[in-house]
Design an enzyme around this catalytic site. Structure first.
Site, PDB file in Angstrom:
ATOM      1  N   CYS A 156       0.816  -1.198   0.000  1.00 33.20           N
ATOM      2  CA  CYS A 156       0.000   0.000   0.000  1.00 33.20           C
ATOM      3  C   CYS A 156       0.858   1.260   0.000  1.00 33.20           C
ATOM      4  O   CYS A 156       1.934   1.294   0.581  1.00 33.20           O
ATOM      5  CB  CYS A 156      -0.969   0.042   1.172  1.00 33.20           C
ATOM      6  SG  CYS A 156      -2.040  -1.377   1.319  1.00 33.20           S
ATOM      7  N   ARG A 164       6.026  -1.092  -3.909  1.00 35.44           N
ATOM      8  CA  ARG A 164       5.441  -1.590  -2.664  1.00 35.44           C
ATOM      9  C   ARG A 164       4.390  -2.683  -2.920  1.00 35.44           C
ATOM     10  O   ARG A 164       4.021  -3.402  -2.001  1.00 35.44           O
ATOM     11  CB  ARG A 164       4.799  -0.433  -1.885  1.00 35.44           C
ATOM     12  CG  ARG A 164       5.794   0.599  -1.401  1.00 35.44           C
ATOM     13  CD  ARG A 164       5.095   1.791  -0.777  1.00 35.44           C
ATOM     14  NE  ARG A 164       4.420   1.439   0.461  1.00 35.44           N
ATOM     15  CZ  ARG A 164       5.002   1.444   1.661  1.00 35.44           C
ATOM     16  NH1 ARG A 164       6.278   1.745   1.772  1.00 35.44           N
ATOM     17  NH2 ARG A 164       4.321   1.148   2.730  1.00 35.44           N
ATOM     18  N   TRP A 178      -3.190  -2.994  -1.438  1.00 38.97           N
ATOM     19  CA  TRP A 178      -3.066  -4.455  -1.546  1.00 38.97           C
ATOM     20  C   TRP A 178      -4.145  -5.040  -0.641  1.00 38.97           C
ATOM     21  O   TRP A 178      -4.157  -4.778   0.544  1.00 38.97           O
ATOM     22  CB  TRP A 178      -1.683  -4.920  -1.107  1.00 38.97           C
ATOM     23  CG  TRP A 178      -1.418  -6.382  -1.402  1.00 38.97           C
ATOM     24  CD1 TRP A 178      -2.098  -7.451  -0.925  1.00 38.97           C
ATOM     25  CD2 TRP A 178      -0.412  -6.918  -2.251  1.00 38.97           C
ATOM     26  NE1 TRP A 178      -1.577  -8.617  -1.408  1.00 38.97           N
ATOM     27  CE2 TRP A 178      -0.535  -8.328  -2.229  1.00 38.97           C
ATOM     28  CE3 TRP A 178       0.597  -6.356  -3.027  1.00 38.97           C
ATOM     29  CZ2 TRP A 178       0.310  -9.168  -2.945  1.00 38.97           C
ATOM     30  CZ3 TRP A 178       1.438  -7.196  -3.728  1.00 38.97           C
ATOM     31  CH2 TRP A 178       1.288  -8.584  -3.694  1.00 38.97           C
ATOM     32  N   ASN A 225      -3.261   2.889   5.222  1.00 40.74           N
ATOM     33  CA  ASN A 225      -2.413   1.697   5.213  1.00 40.74           C
ATOM     34  C   ASN A 225      -2.460   1.078   6.599  1.00 40.74           C
ATOM     35  O   ASN A 225      -2.413   1.793   7.597  1.00 40.74           O
ATOM     36  CB  ASN A 225      -0.953   2.046   4.908  1.00 40.74           C
ATOM     37  CG  ASN A 225      -0.753   2.609   3.527  1.00 40.74           C
ATOM     38  OD1 ASN A 225      -1.630   2.529   2.686  1.00 40.74           O
ATOM     39  ND2 ASN A 225       0.412   3.186   3.292  1.00 40.74           N
ATOM     40  N   GLY A 226      -2.514  -0.239   6.674  1.00 38.11           N
ATOM     41  CA  GLY A 226      -2.507  -0.888   7.980  1.00 38.11           C
ATOM     42  C   GLY A 226      -3.767  -1.709   8.191  1.00 38.11           C
ATOM     43  O   GLY A 226      -4.496  -2.029   7.260  1.00 38.11           O
ATOM     44  N   GLU A 250      19.715 -22.174   5.360  1.00 39.95           N
ATOM     45  CA  GLU A 250      19.486 -20.877   4.735  1.00 39.95           C
ATOM     46  C   GLU A 250      20.657 -19.928   4.995  1.00 39.95           C
ATOM     47  O   GLU A 250      21.061 -19.166   4.105  1.00 39.95           O
ATOM     48  CB  GLU A 250      18.181 -20.271   5.241  1.00 39.95           C
ATOM     49  CG  GLU A 250      17.858 -18.883   4.725  1.00 39.95           C
ATOM     50  CD  GLU A 250      17.691 -18.806   3.211  1.00 39.95           C
ATOM     51  OE1 GLU A 250      17.635 -17.670   2.691  1.00 39.95           O
ATOM     52  OE2 GLU A 250      17.625 -19.860   2.535  1.00 39.95           O
ATOM     53  N   LYS A 292      22.844 -18.201   2.004  1.00 41.55           N
ATOM     54  CA  LYS A 292      23.013 -16.758   1.845  1.00 41.55           C
ATOM     55  C   LYS A 292      24.488 -16.393   1.733  1.00 41.55           C
ATOM     56  O   LYS A 292      24.881 -15.568   0.907  1.00 41.55           O
ATOM     57  CB  LYS A 292      22.382 -16.017   3.036  1.00 41.55           C
ATOM     58  CG  LYS A 292      20.888 -15.914   2.976  1.00 41.55           C
ATOM     59  CD  LYS A 292      20.439 -14.985   1.882  1.00 41.55           C
ATOM     60  CE  LYS A 292      19.215 -15.440   1.162  1.00 41.55           C
ATOM     61  NZ  LYS A 292      19.131 -16.718   0.569  1.00 41.55           N
ATOM     62  N   GLU A 323      25.915 -17.530  -1.648  1.00 42.45           N
ATOM     63  CA  GLU A 323      25.320 -16.817  -2.780  1.00 42.45           C
ATOM     64  C   GLU A 323      25.993 -15.484  -3.038  1.00 42.45           C
ATOM     65  O   GLU A 323      26.255 -15.124  -4.195  1.00 42.45           O
ATOM     66  CB  GLU A 323      23.828 -16.556  -2.516  1.00 42.45           C
ATOM     67  CG  GLU A 323      22.900 -17.716  -2.795  1.00 42.45           C
ATOM     68  CD  GLU A 323      21.450 -17.346  -2.532  1.00 42.45           C
ATOM     69  OE1 GLU A 323      20.608 -17.674  -3.381  1.00 42.45           O
ATOM     70  OE2 GLU A 323      21.153 -16.728  -1.495  1.00 42.45           O
ATOM     71  N   HIS A 350      29.095 -37.384  11.891  1.00 43.28           N
ATOM     72  CA  HIS A 350      29.032 -38.325  10.780  1.00 43.28           C
ATOM     73  C   HIS A 350      29.737 -37.776   9.539  1.00 43.28           C
ATOM     74  O   HIS A 350      29.349 -38.093   8.419  1.00 43.28           O
ATOM     75  CB  HIS A 350      27.576 -38.665  10.457  1.00 43.28           C
ATOM     76  CG  HIS A 350      26.875 -39.381  11.576  1.00 43.28           C
ATOM     77  ND1 HIS A 350      26.934 -40.739  11.748  1.00 43.28           N
ATOM     78  CD2 HIS A 350      26.122 -38.893  12.602  1.00 43.28           C
ATOM     79  CE1 HIS A 350      26.227 -41.075  12.827  1.00 43.28           C
ATOM     80  NE2 HIS A 350      25.722 -39.968  13.351  1.00 43.28           N
ATOM     81  N   LYS A 410      17.261 -13.850 -10.412  1.00 42.09           N
ATOM     82  CA  LYS A 410      16.231 -13.684  -9.388  1.00 42.09           C
ATOM     83  C   LYS A 410      15.138 -14.736  -9.538  1.00 42.09           C
ATOM     84  O   LYS A 410      14.676 -15.304  -8.561  1.00 42.09           O
ATOM     85  CB  LYS A 410      15.627 -12.277  -9.477  1.00 42.09           C
ATOM     86  CG  LYS A 410      14.590 -11.982  -8.396  1.00 42.09           C
ATOM     87  CD  LYS A 410      15.225 -12.025  -7.017  1.00 42.09           C
ATOM     88  CE  LYS A 410      14.220 -11.751  -5.920  1.00 42.09           C
ATOM     89  NZ  LYS A 410      14.791 -12.020  -4.595  1.00 42.09           N
TER      90      LYS A 410
END
Length: 609
Positions: free
Chosen positions: A2, A27, A74, A98-99, A482, A486, A489, A505, A604
């Site tokens: 929004c 946004r 949105w 917004n909110g 993750e 990161k 990457e 192990h 991307k």
């Protein structure tokens, strides 16, 4: 999500506001509208879809005036439509917002009982009714807005104009961004700096619980409670590109810092703590299909795969239904057994990932019910699925995903609670605790971000290493994966994520004084065992960076580099513990001088095999 743009001055304002909305397209939104005061009344034009449709509507019905406001929405309360688009107007009071108003149902019932008639499904229209009724009593717009905001509970950035007050706009904020721009004989307000930077570089940032009265001469700021506020404007010296980055050095760093907002927006409108439940309307899976599920299969690639691994833990623990996680590329290649009672959850940031899309086709061919978890409205995977659970992270520019990951976690958590409640596996009382916990996560994430400077120092100390090892147990194992992803990457340092119980192990053979080991170890049922893993690393002269819960004493005096996160429900720890790992990867890469936002060889959205 929004966007708000406001203008009061001497110039025709519709074009200025529309241009500002275009600068806020990043946004994310699904409808838009403008309200302009022509000196006698307030004219409104709204349209579902992209701004190009609003632009056409404005050509068909021009709005003339020198004061107005615009909004990109949105959908949260109510589907995307022209009727639900902002601004909302009640008796000459126009509102953009917004909110989310957390007590909107209570207020709506009260207003309806008093004779109010609603034309939309939104919570924002409730605020327009409140201001209209208060205005009828006080005859003063500022007092009416103040009274109305005193009755609402929740987050908001709001702007209000009134047909009977042709020279002032009242704006206010609480937990949703709003910046004021001071020009020469004109004043602006917007959700973000890029919307108005082309007109002025003198900005004032509102704090929580503050409101401002805008006119041509400037802005008068006070608290919602009525206390005057004095704040000097800041001169913004950003270039247009820097403005898009919000002043951050890289898009990735900006997006790391946007995560609390991304999680808030993904939760927004879907959670009822009072009922201990999640909205069926906005989850993308109807109740009949949810009760029929006998197995959940999560399909994903890359970072989304790690989010799906966390989702598996939640689904089995909260919904008591077997769950599996498959790399989409492997699922489609091996001829999987698909059952009509399977719920297949396809997780993709872009909604266009080719391997995941092809895996969805395999699942659909087996008559499974497919639910997409995606960030892009009407992208290929949601279109190929039976339903969609959208994350509301907004556009993510950095190739290495950050805010989309945590938004996916929030969405998968809601799905787990939803399934648990529909299947009778999760009590209302327990669900209330869990949902209250997830609502509190954005503020805890902000705490982690605000205390991030020690992580930059750790990057300076250990960023020259050739290899990193990341360890975690239970919910922290996918976080370790993750964190390793990161780092590799964007810094091009070799990094591996492992379940800590697997260290003996194989990976323990690699540990020496040159191997930094990042251990994700929040306070949960696995803590004692992972402290044992830390001691094993230290016995081999490994350097330990511990991501631990603040106040936890079990580490004692062990010689580790410690990064603390706030206490939270153990089930929700991944939303916190991943943030220091993202920051560590970012700072290491920045020090190495790599292309943080566009690392080599990566795209991307992977749309080719």
């Amino acid at each position: 999500m929004c966007g708000i743009v406001c203008y009061v001055g001497s110039k025709p304002c519709a074009g200025i506001i529309f241009d500002g909305l275009k600068r806020l397209e990043y946004r994310g939104y699904d409808s838009a509208g403008l309200a302009v005061h022509d000196g006698r009344s307030v004219g409104v034009v709204r349209a579902e879809g992209k701004l190009s449709r609003l632009e056409k509507a404005l050509r068909d019905k021009p709005l003339v005036g020198t004061m107005g406001m615009g909004h990109t929405r949105w959908a949260t309360h109510g589907r995307p439509s022209e009727t639900n688009a902002h601004p909302h107007v009640v008796d000459g009071i126009a509102v953009v917002h917004n909110g989310i108003l957390e007590n909107h149902l209570t207020l709506k019932r009260e207003l309806a009982a008093a004779g109010a008639v609603f034309s939309s499904e939104t919570d924002t229209e409730i605020l327009a009714h409140l201001v209209s009724r208060a205005m009828a009593r006080s005859k003063d717009l500022v007092a009416a807005v103040r009274e109305s905001l005193g009755r609402v509970r929740g987050s908001y950035a709001v702007a209000v104009i009134a047909a009977g007050d042709p020279e002032r706009i009242v704006v206010a904020k609480n937990a949703s961004p709003l910046v004021l721009g001071l020009g020469d004989g004109e004043t602006f307000a917007a959700s973000d700096i890029p919307a108005i930077l082309g007109h002025t570089n003198r900005m004032v940032f509102l704090d929580e619980g503050e409101m401002a009265v805008l006119d041509r001469k400037g802005a008068r700021i006070e608290t919602v409670a009525g206390r005057p506020v004095t704040r000097e404007p800041r001169t913004i010296t950003w270039t247009p590109v820097q403005a898009e980055k919000g002043g951050f050095k890289h898009f990735m760093l900006k997006e790391i810092h946007e995560q609390p907002r991304a999680v808030e927006d993904t939760l927004r409108g879907r959670v009822s703590v009072e009922r201990g439940d999640v909205s069926a309307e906005l989850i993308g899976l109807d109740e009949t299909a949810a009760r029929r599920v006998r197995r959940v299969v999560l399909l994903a690639c890359g970072t989304s795969f790690h989010a799906a691994l966390v989702g598996r833990y939640w689904i089995e623990a909260l919904a008591q239904v077997p769950a599996e996680v498959e790399l989409a590329s492997e699922y489609r290649a091996r001829g999987p057994l698909v059952d009509p009672n399977d719920l297949v959850v396809a997780v993709s940031q872009s909604g266009e990932t080719i391997d995941t899309l092809e895996a969805v086709k395999v699942a659909k061919a087996g008559s499974a019910h497919v639910l997409a978890v995606a960030n892009v409205l009407d992208s290929a995977i949601p279109r190929a699925s039976d339903g969609a659970l959208y994350t509301h992270a907004g556009p993510e520019i950095g190739v290495a995903s950050t805010k989309c990951f945590t938004a996916q976690l929030a969405a998968l958590f809601l799905l787990s609670v939803y399934l648990g409640r529909r299947r009778g596996a999760l009590s209302e009382e327990r669900a209330r605790v869990l949902l209250q916990g997830v609502i509190e996560m954005p503020s805890l994430m902000r705490e982690v971000l605000e205390a991030g400077e020690p992580i930059a120092e750790l990057a300076r100390i250990y960023g020259c290493a050739d290899d990193f090892l990341f360890l975690g147990r239970g919910l922290s194992f996918p976080v370790a994966l993750e964190g390793a992803l990161k780092l590799k990457e964007i810094s091009y340092i070799h990094a591996e994520g492992y379940a800590a119980g697997e260290m003996k192990h194989g990976p323990i053979a690699l540990i020496d004084a040159n191997m930094p080991v990042v251990v994700v170890m929040p306070s949960d049922a696995s803590l004692e065992r992972i402290v044992g893993n830390v001691q094993e690393v230290l016995a081999r002269e490994g350097k330990v960076i511990a991501i631990a819960t603040r106040g936890e004493k079990l580490l004692g005096d062990l010689p580790v580099e410690r990064v603390d996160v706030p206490p939270c429900l153990p089930e929700l720890s991944p939303l916190l513990t991943v943030v220091p790992l993202q920051l560590l990867a970012y700072h290491v890469a920045d020090l190495k001088g790599t292309d943080v936002d566009q690392p080599r060889n990566l795209a991307k959205t992977v749309t080719v095999e």
